[in-house]
Design a protein around this motif. Structure first.
Motif, mmCIF file in Angstrom:
data_model
loop_
_atom_site.group_PDB
_atom_site.id
_atom_site.type_symbol
_atom_site.label_atom_id
_atom_site.label_comp_id
_atom_site.label_asym_id
_atom_site.label_seq_id
_atom_site.Cartn_x
_atom_site.Cartn_y
_atom_site.Cartn_z
ATOM 1 N N MET A 1 0.835 -1.191 0.000
ATOM 2 C CA MET A 1 0.000 0.000 0.000
ATOM 3 C C MET A 1 0.877 1.251 0.000
ATOM 4 S SD MET A 1 -3.182 1.018 0.287
ATOM 5 C CE MET A 1 -4.124 2.369 0.826
ATOM 6 N N LYS A 2 1.956 1.191 0.783
ATOM 7 C CA LYS A 2 2.846 2.344 0.872
ATOM 8 C C LYS A 2 3.504 2.637 -0.473
ATOM 9 C CE LYS A 2 6.478 4.211 3.786
ATOM 10 N NZ LYS A 2 7.412 3.969 4.860
ATOM 11 N N ASP A 3 3.902 1.575 -1.173
ATOM 12 C CA ASP A 3 4.517 1.745 -2.493
ATOM 13 C C ASP A 3 3.525 2.337 -3.496
ATOM 14 O OD1 ASP A 3 6.948 0.777 -1.624
ATOM 15 O OD2 ASP A 3 6.539 -1.280 -2.272
ATOM 16 N N GLU A 4 2.280 1.893 -3.403
ATOM 17 C CA GLU A 4 1.251 2.403 -4.310
ATOM 18 C C GLU A 4 1.008 3.891 -4.065
ATOM 19 O OE1 GLU A 4 -1.978 -0.192 -3.382
ATOM 20 O OE2 GLU A 4 -1.278 -1.753 -4.742
ATOM 21 N N LEU A 5 0.981 4.269 -2.802
ATOM 22 C CA LEU A 5 0.792 5.682 -2.465
ATOM 23 C C LEU A 5 1.965 6.517 -2.969
ATOM 24 C CD1 LEU A 5 -0.871 7.864 -1.060
ATOM 25 C CD2 LEU A 5 0.309 7.278 1.062
ATOM 26 N N VAL A 8 1.555 6.986 -6.730
ATOM 27 C CA VAL A 8 0.526 7.981 -7.039
ATOM 28 C C VAL A 8 1.062 9.393 -6.784
ATOM 29 C CG1 VAL A 8 -1.724 8.895 -6.334
ATOM 30 C CG2 VAL A 8 -1.420 6.431 -6.668
ATOM 31 N N GLN A 9 1.768 9.584 -5.695
ATOM 32 C CA GLN A 9 2.342 10.888 -5.398
ATOM 33 C C GLN A 9 3.380 11.293 -6.456
ATOM 34 O OE1 GLN A 9 3.744 10.127 -1.394
ATOM 35 N NE2 GLN A 9 1.962 11.177 -0.471
ATOM 36 N N THR A 10 4.162 10.326 -6.906
ATOM 37 C CA THR A 10 5.163 10.606 -7.942
ATOM 38 C C THR A 10 4.475 11.009 -9.250
ATOM 39 O OG1 THR A 10 6.686 9.007 -6.944
ATOM 40 C CG2 THR A 10 7.115 9.645 -9.223
ATOM 41 N N GLN A 11 3.440 10.278 -9.628
ATOM 42 C CA GLN A 11 2.699 10.606 -10.849
ATOM 43 C C GLN A 11 2.058 11.983 -10.747
ATOM 44 O OE1 GLN A 11 -0.047 7.386 -11.543
ATOM 45 N NE2 GLN A 11 1.555 5.989 -12.267
#
Length: 67
Positions: A1-5, A8-11
């Protein structure tokens, strides 16, 4: 979940940068459009003035009726 967040923040960060770049381009282009419109208006005024002067010059060079 942390990696996904993080992804998303990077995008979102890249999108914000792209949006700012696009805004800069649009702002610059609008300035160029405004400048070109002023130039076109100036040239139209000069052309109208030239046409008026040519018509007045033609009116002064009318041959006499018996010509």
């Amino acid at each position: 979940m942390k990696d996904e967040l993080l992804e998303v923040q990077t995008q979102l960060s890249y999108q914000d940068d792209s949006l700012q770049q696009l805004n800069d381009v649009v702002t610059r282009q609008q300035g160029e459009i405004d400048s070109l419109r002023r130039e076109v208006d100036f040239l139209k005024d000069k052309l109208r003035e030239l046409i008026t002067n040519l018509r007045e010059a033609d009116a002064d060079n009318v041959p006499p009726p018996h010509y």
